[in-house]
Structures are given as C-alpha cells and as structure tokens.
Enzyme design. Structure first.
Site, PDB file in Angstrom:
ATOM      1  N   GLN A 174      -6.236  -2.822  -1.847  1.00 19.70           N
ATOM      2  CA  GLN A 174      -5.521  -2.892  -0.558  1.00 19.70           C
ATOM      3  C   GLN A 174      -5.138  -4.327  -0.191  1.00 19.70           C
ATOM      4  OE1 GLN A 174      -4.683  -0.298   1.839  1.00 19.70           O
ATOM      5  NE2 GLN A 174      -3.574  -2.028   2.719  1.00 19.70           N
ATOM      6  N   HIS A 234     -12.484  -2.268  -0.752  1.00 25.77           N
ATOM      7  CA  HIS A 234     -11.186  -1.612  -1.022  1.00 25.77           C
ATOM      8  C   HIS A 234     -10.258  -2.683  -1.604  1.00 25.77           C
ATOM      9  CE1 HIS A 234      -7.982   1.131  -0.962  1.00 25.77           C
ATOM     10  NE2 HIS A 234      -7.675   1.160   0.322  1.00 25.77           N
ATOM     11  N   ARG A 243     -12.061   6.504  -6.598  1.00 25.38           N
ATOM     12  CA  ARG A 243     -12.252   6.372  -5.141  1.00 25.38           C
ATOM     13  C   ARG A 243     -13.421   7.271  -4.747  1.00 25.38           C
ATOM     14  NH1 ARG A 243      -8.360   6.870   0.091  1.00 25.38           N
ATOM     15  NH2 ARG A 243      -7.835   4.813  -0.697  1.00 25.38           N
ATOM     16  N   CYS A 281      -4.114  -0.999   7.082  1.00 25.91           N
ATOM     17  CA  CYS A 281      -4.091  -0.382   5.754  1.00 25.91           C
ATOM     18  C   CYS A 281      -3.526   1.028   5.793  1.00 25.91           C
ATOM     19  CB  CYS A 281      -5.499  -0.373   5.168  1.00 25.91           C
ATOM     20  SG  CYS A 281      -6.678   0.468   6.236  1.00 25.91           S
ATOM     21  N   ASP A 331      -8.150  -1.357  11.544  1.00 22.75           N
ATOM     22  CA  ASP A 331      -8.351  -0.173  10.697  1.00 22.75           C
ATOM     23  C   ASP A 331      -9.013   0.897  11.567  1.00 22.75           C
ATOM     24  OD1 ASP A 331      -8.717   1.565   8.559  1.00 22.75           O
ATOM     25  OD2 ASP A 331     -10.372   0.442   7.651  1.00 22.75           O
ATOM     26  N   ARG A 335       1.569  -1.456  -1.792  1.00 19.27           N
ATOM     27  CA  ARG A 335       0.451  -0.868  -2.548  1.00 19.27           C
ATOM     28  C   ARG A 335       0.920  -0.474  -3.944  1.00 19.27           C
ATOM     29  NH1 ARG A 335      -3.672   1.528  -0.240  1.00 19.27           N
ATOM     30  NH2 ARG A 335      -4.645   1.009  -2.214  1.00 19.27           N
TER      31      ARG A 335
HETATM   32  N1   CP Z   1      -4.670   2.471   2.674  1.00 22.06           N
HETATM   33  C1   CP Z   1      -5.104   3.462   1.911  1.00 22.06           C
HETATM   34  O1   CP Z   1      -5.941   3.291   1.024  1.00 22.06           O
HETATM   35  O2   CP Z   1      -4.548   4.672   2.162  1.00 22.06           O
HETATM   36  P1   CP Z   1      -4.944   6.061   1.504  1.00 22.06           P
HETATM   37  O3   CP Z   1      -6.295   6.446   2.053  1.00 22.06           O
HETATM   38  O4   CP Z   1      -3.862   7.008   1.916  1.00 22.06           O
HETATM   39  O5   CP Z   1      -5.016   5.884   0.014  1.00 22.06           O
HETATM   40  N1  NVA Z   2     -11.859   2.138   6.277  1.00 25.50           N
HETATM   41  C1  NVA Z   2     -11.018   3.259   5.933  1.00 25.50           C
HETATM   42  C2  NVA Z   2      -9.935   2.821   4.995  1.00 25.50           C
HETATM   43  C3  NVA Z   2      -8.976   3.905   4.593  1.00 25.50           C
HETATM   44  C4  NVA Z   2      -7.915   3.415   3.656  1.00 25.50           C
HETATM   45  C5  NVA Z   2     -11.860   4.348   5.326  1.00 25.50           C
HETATM   46  O1  NVA Z   2     -12.689   4.045   4.459  1.00 25.50           O
HETATM   47  O2  NVA Z   2     -11.710   5.512   5.713  1.00 25.50           O
END
Ligand code: CP
Ligand code: NVA
Length: 329
Positions: free
Chosen positions: A136, A133, A106, A270, A229, A315
C-alpha cells in the site's frame, strides 16, 4: 538493483534506495500502460493469490498486474483450499512453490506470511497482515511524488487508529525516505513502542522525525499529506465500534481539520472508506450510533485535495513493479 527471488514481506526489510527504485519502476509501468505499450515480460509464469480476508484493490492489482505482465493467475479465497485447515503453512508453501513462480498472501498474523516465505523457494508478497500492509505504501508515496515532485522533507500525518497495519507501514516508509511522520491519535492507539523506536533510528539516519501526539493542531501543522484509515480493521471485533467512534471522532478528517494542514496538502486513504452511509456497515453504524461519516467526511473525500483514486490506481502499477522486480531474471 537486483531483486530476483526476493520476498516482499515488510518495508523494514528494504532500504531507501530499493524502495525508491520500486516506485520509479512503477512510474515507468504506469506510462507504458497509459501509452498502450505491451509489457508482457513474464510470459509463461504463474502466480497464486491467497486471500484469507476480503479485498478489492489488492486482489485486482495483483490480477491485472500479473495479466499485463503476461502471467497466469489463480485466486484462492478464504474458503475452498486446504490451507490452514487440513494442510500446514509449511506444506502449502512447498506445494504451491512447485506449481507457481510467486505467491501473494493476505491474512492475519505476520508470522504466516513470514512462514510461507521460509518454506516457499519462490518470491512471497505480503498483501496485508494484521501488522503490516507494505504494498500500500509504495502507492501512497508514489502519489506524493506525483503531487510534489519530491517527498523528502515533507510531512505526512496519520489520524485515527494509529497502531493498525496501514499506520505501522506508513511510519516505516516515512522513516526510511526522510519524510516526517506524525501519528495523531489518542495515546491508547499509538503504535507499539518497539516499532516507534526502530523507526526513530531510521528517521535519525534519513533526516526526518517521528512525532506522536494527541493534539490535532500540532499534528496537522506543516503537513503535506493527511492520511486516515478505517477505525476498525478487518479481523477486529465489531464490538469495538462503539469505543472507537468515541475515541476517534475528534480525529475525523473534516474540512476544518484540512485547513490546519498546508494549503497544498493532499488527502490520502488506502480505502475502503466510510465517508457516507452507502455501504451495509455504514448503514448499520448509522442506525446504531447515529453517525453518517466516520474517519473522513464526504466533503473532504470528494474534494480537490483528495487524491484517493490516483492512490488506488497506483496500487496496480506498484504491485506490478514488485512482481516484475522479484520475478524477472
Ligand atoms: N487498500 C486496500 O488494500 O484495499 P483492498 O482491501 O480493497 O485490497
Ligand atoms: N486497516 C485496514 C486496511 C484495509 C486496506 C484493515 O486492515 O482492514
């Protein structure tokens, strides 16, 4: 279906059949977990999780998923490893692949996860980049299957910052699975033209539509799933909040907006979400700009239509399915 050794970097690389296979596999894992059936099919293997950004769901899903499958797990956070600072991505990938059987990443650019995959000869999974992502969306669509039995022909509308990682990946999965996708946002936040073009080609083949609109009436008409989101994503500047609040307030998911969708529509997010002021950032934003709720009201978040906790649980099952499918010979 044979996924052994494959990377999971973006949904653009996967076919409709493959995506559905992974979701159905996740549903089997969910049943096993609920029935207390052991499924430690990957005993003796180890995975490493590289996180350059924060996470609750993704990290925990990979950790618990790996442990349920009988594997060992190492977490490397934003500090503490040599990656990027003293050691290149290519060297990091080759070293980790000598010790581990799978690598999760990540972080920031999509190119980093693509490079890790290029140099590591074990599966690499994308746990979120600035662009995509992909893990997700398997959980999101799995939640839609659980609610509706079938997803083809349904419409999902995304309201908010529609060029972020989540919106991009949603547009891809919908276009591949015959789900109508609507991006409902100010045009300055529409997804990149090139990705829209690609998705429209998939949508044409799979019998669905991609609609971009600034109009919430049009966006929400016939919608089965209403998705939003955060308005500022990880890695973006805090200075963006002011402008985003101004631009996106008309797209906040309120009870009134939910009424414009189908009566049986579900609300998805998410997470994490700013639906109240019970967070440090939520409080700061409240003090600075006077808003108590951002992309969704607390009322919608806590309503019966909200399936966000099922989605969050899913998830785990979907990430487990991805690891299992790509690691089991
Ligand atoms: N939805 C999601 O990816 O959550 P986190 O940032 O907690 O991993
Ligand atoms: N769009 C958000 C998603 C978090 C799971 C971010 O990248 O912060």
């Amino acid at each position: 279906m044979n996924f052994y050794g494959r990377d999971f970097l973006k949904l653009l690389d996967y076919t409709e059949e493959e995506i559905i296979y992974l979701i159905k596999l996740a549903m089997e894992f969910k049943k096993k977990k609920q029935n207390g059936k052991r499924h430690d099919y990957l005993r003796g293997k180890n995975v490493v999780l590289l996180f350059e950004k924060d996470s609750t769901r993704t990290r925990c899903a990979f950790e618990v998923g790996a442990m349920d499958l009988g594997m060992g797990v190492t977490y490397l956070g934003p500090t503490g490893s040599q990656m990027g600072k003293k050691e290149s991505i290519a060297d990091t990938a080759r070293v980790l692949a000598r010790m581990y059987d799978g690598i999760e990443y990540r972080g920031f650019s999509q190119q980093i996860v693509e490079d890790l995959a290029k140099y590591a000869d074990v599966p690499v999974w994308n746990g979120l980049t600035d662009e995509f992502h992909p893990t997700q969306m398997l959980a999101d669509v799995m939640t839609m299957y659980e609610e509706f039995g079938e997803v083809r022909g349904r419409k999902l509308v995304f309201l908010g910052d529609a060029r972020n990682n989540v919106a991009n990946s949603l547009m891809v999965i919908c276009s591949k699975l015959g789900i109508d996708f609507c991006c409902c946002a100010p045009s300055s936040l529409f997804p990149k033209t090139e990705l829209v073009k690609k998705c429209r080609e998939f949508a044409r083949v799979h019998g669905s539509e991609i609609l971009l609109t600034e109009d919430v009436e049009e966006g929400l008409a016939n919608a089965s799933a209403v998705y939003t989101d955060v308005w500022v994503s990880m890695g973006e500047a805090d200075s963006l909040w002011k402008e985003r609040i101004k631009l996106l307030t008309p797209y906040r998911v309120t009870k009134e907006l939910m009424k414009k969708a189908n009566p049986d529509a579900i609300f998805l997010h998410c997470l994490p979400s700013f639906h109240d002021t019970n967070t440090t950032i939520g409080k700061e934003i409240h003090e600075k700009f006077g808003v108590t709720e951002m992309e969704v009201t607390d009322e919608v978040f806590e309503s019966k239509q909200s399936k966000v906790m099922d989605e969050a649980e899913n998830r785990l099952h979907t990430i487990k399915a991805i690891m299992y499918a790509t690691m089991k010979k």
